[in-house]
Design an enzyme around this catalytic site. Structure first.
Site, PDB file in Angstrom:
ATOM      1  N   LYS A 278      85.241  68.475 -35.681  1.00 45.51           N
ATOM      2  CA  LYS A 278      85.506  69.806 -35.136  1.00 45.51           C
ATOM      3  C   LYS A 278      84.209  70.475 -34.650  1.00 45.51           C
ATOM      4  O   LYS A 278      83.113  70.012 -34.959  1.00 45.51           O
ATOM      5  CB  LYS A 278      86.181  70.670 -36.206  1.00 45.51           C
ATOM      6  CG  LYS A 278      87.565  70.146 -36.608  1.00 45.51           C
ATOM      7  CD  LYS A 278      88.557  70.221 -35.469  1.00 45.51           C
ATOM      8  CE  LYS A 278      89.990  69.976 -35.884  1.00 45.51           C
ATOM      9  NZ  LYS A 278      90.388  68.569 -35.922  1.00 45.51           N
TER      10      LYS A 278
HETATM   11  C1  LIG Z   1      95.604  71.495 -34.165  1.00 45.81           C
HETATM   12  C2  LIG Z   1      95.268  71.065 -35.555  1.00 45.81           C
HETATM   13  N1  LIG Z   1      96.002  71.543 -36.583  1.00 45.81           N
HETATM   14  C3  LIG Z   1      95.745  71.195 -37.845  1.00 45.81           C
HETATM   15  C4  LIG Z   1      94.717  70.335 -38.166  1.00 45.81           C
HETATM   16  C5  LIG Z   1      94.522  69.927 -39.591  1.00 45.81           C
HETATM   17  O1  LIG Z   1      93.225  70.134 -40.057  1.00 45.81           O
HETATM   18  P1  LIG Z   1      92.602  69.156 -41.162  1.00 45.81           P
HETATM   19  O2  LIG Z   1      92.408  67.824 -40.536  1.00 45.81           O
HETATM   20  O3  LIG Z   1      91.298  69.827 -41.520  1.00 45.81           O
HETATM   21  O4  LIG Z   1      93.534  69.124 -42.314  1.00 45.81           O
HETATM   22  C6  LIG Z   1      93.912  69.827 -37.137  1.00 45.81           C
HETATM   23  C7  LIG Z   1      92.776  68.947 -37.399  1.00 45.81           C
HETATM   24  O5  LIG Z   1      92.725  67.790 -37.416  1.00 45.81           O
HETATM   25  C8  LIG Z   1      94.220  70.177 -35.800  1.00 45.81           C
HETATM   26  O6  LIG Z   1      93.505  69.681 -34.782  1.00 45.81           O
END
Ligand SMILES: Cc1ncc(COP(=O)(O)O)c(C=O)c1O
Length: 380
Positions: free
Chosen positions: A179
């Site tokens: 990210k």
């Molecule tokens: C649009 C979106 N929503 C939710 C997530 C979930 O985040 P995480 O991977 O930190 O659990 C991500 C990340 O991968 C994402 O890109």
């Protein structure tokens, strides 16, 4: 291979992590609270609550607003599955609507038709680093008494008419390794709601305020101090890195302006932070991705099979007709985009895409035109 993403980690993060390790306080120290304070100030909300990852941030918000089985949340299928999964976690139902063909974001014009007596919330996803049309979404939410939950997992620092992603409702951010800002795994909830913030702080900590006094059902969704130390160093660099992403995007824009491809758009009043640089290359997409990879360019597809077409979603009867989403899944690819992409690496990417598009150009329709055609076909 030039990767699609590479985290910007350097001496600052190494020093920060070393300090935490030397302190012996790996998990619960002062850094989580400091990072929360700084993130809330950055986003412009009263509260930021650090979480173990972005999925937990979304799950906690949906649980915190009291979603129950039978409730509906209007969202998109053109997203990472965690958006829908976090809704399903509460027993509620994600209702998928289509996206705009140029921004790939929720088509706010389609929200009202999807509202039912069971609708509780709207969850726009600020995909690729661009904020959805929050004027329209807020107006609809206010008119119908709905909660807005922003999936801002890809939109650190992005803004809409001067307000940052995560400040229009309750926001969820991811701090995953790829990210725009990372703690390896991590996340935040942002909110102006004092009661929800208090509830979330308990929920992520086993329901505990005072030691071993469990006030409510809670879990361990906490961020570590080790992660927060990385996050503080990353936040110091975020604006500089965003500027670098925007410069890389501008160079791609210029280099591809004469190609028959759809480039990312930034509607007036928005600041795009380019988590991804996504282009619509048309029907030759898979051949183009294969050629890029052969040329050591790590192109990728976000997302090749939309959420509404995943088996576990179909099994739940949650399929929807989403022609623009399907077209985006079939026609788009993302190019390497990270602050450390060198001029020479970017030149390689540009040359490779130009060559591949030259060989597999799709003189046909753009995503929008194709979606219009598909919609017309369905209507017939
Ligand atoms: C649009 C979106 N929503 C939710 C997530 C979930 O985040 P995480 O991977 O930190 O659990 C991500 C990340 O991968 C994402 O890109």
């Amino acid at each position: 291979m030039i990767p699609i993403a590479r985290p910007d980690l350097g001496p600052e993060e190494i020093a920060a992590v070393t300090e935490v390790i030397q302190s012996g306080m790996l998990a619960q120290g002062r850094r989580v609270a400091l990072l929360e304070e700084r993130w809330a100030a950055y986003v412009g909300t009263r509260h930021a609550i650090a979480m173990g990852n972005g999925t937990l941030a979304l799950m906690s918000i949906f649980a915190g607003i009291g979603l129950e089985p039978g409730d509906e949340v209007i969202t998109v299928s053109h997203t990472f599955a965690a958006t829908a999964n976090a809704i399903l976690f509460t027993g509620a139902t994600p209702v998928f609507i289509d996206i705009e063909p140029d921004t790939y974001l929720i088509d706010a014009k389609k929200i009202e038709a999807a509202i039912t007596p069971r609708t509780r919330a709207i969850c726009p996803v600020h995909l690729f680093g661009l904020v959805a049309d929050m004027d329209m979404i807020r107006a609809i939410a206010d008119r119908h008494g709905l909660t807005v939950v922003e999936d801002a997992c890809q939109a650190h620092g992005a803004s809409f008419r001067g307000r940052r992603a995560g400040s229009f409702g309750h926001g969820a951010f991811s701090l995953y390794a790829t990210k725009n800002m990372t703690t390896a795994e991590g996340g935040f909830v942002t909110t102006d709601d004092d009661a929800l913030a208090d509830w979330l702080r308990l929920y992520r900590n086993q329901g505990m305020r005072a030691r071993y006094r469990f006030e409510m059902l809670g879990f361990n969704f906490r961020m570590t101090d080790l992660a927060a130390a990385i996050g503080l160093a990353q936040l110091d660099k975020l604006d500089r890195n965003t500027t670098r992403r925007q410069a890389i995007a501008a160079r791609y824009d210029g280099a591809f302006a004469d190609l028959p491809v759809g480039l990312p758009v930034t509607p007036d009043g928005r600041v795009h932070v380019f988590h991804q640089y996504t282009v619509d290359v048309g029907a030759g997409r898979d051949a183009i991705v294969a050629e890029l990879r052969e040329a050591d360019v790590g192109a990728d597809i976000y997302y090749p099979l939309p959420v509404h077409r995943q088996e576990y979603i179909m099994e739940r009867g949650l399929h929807a007709e989403l022609p623009v989403t399907d077209a985006a899944a079939a026609r788009t690819l993302a190019l390497p985009m990270f602050p450390g992409l060198s001029e020479a690496e970017q030149a390689t990417v540009i040359e490779a895409l130009r060559a591949a598009v030259g060989r597999h150009a799709d003189p046909g329709l753009s995503t929008g035109e194709r979606a219009d055609r598909d919609t017309a076909a369905i209507a017939r």
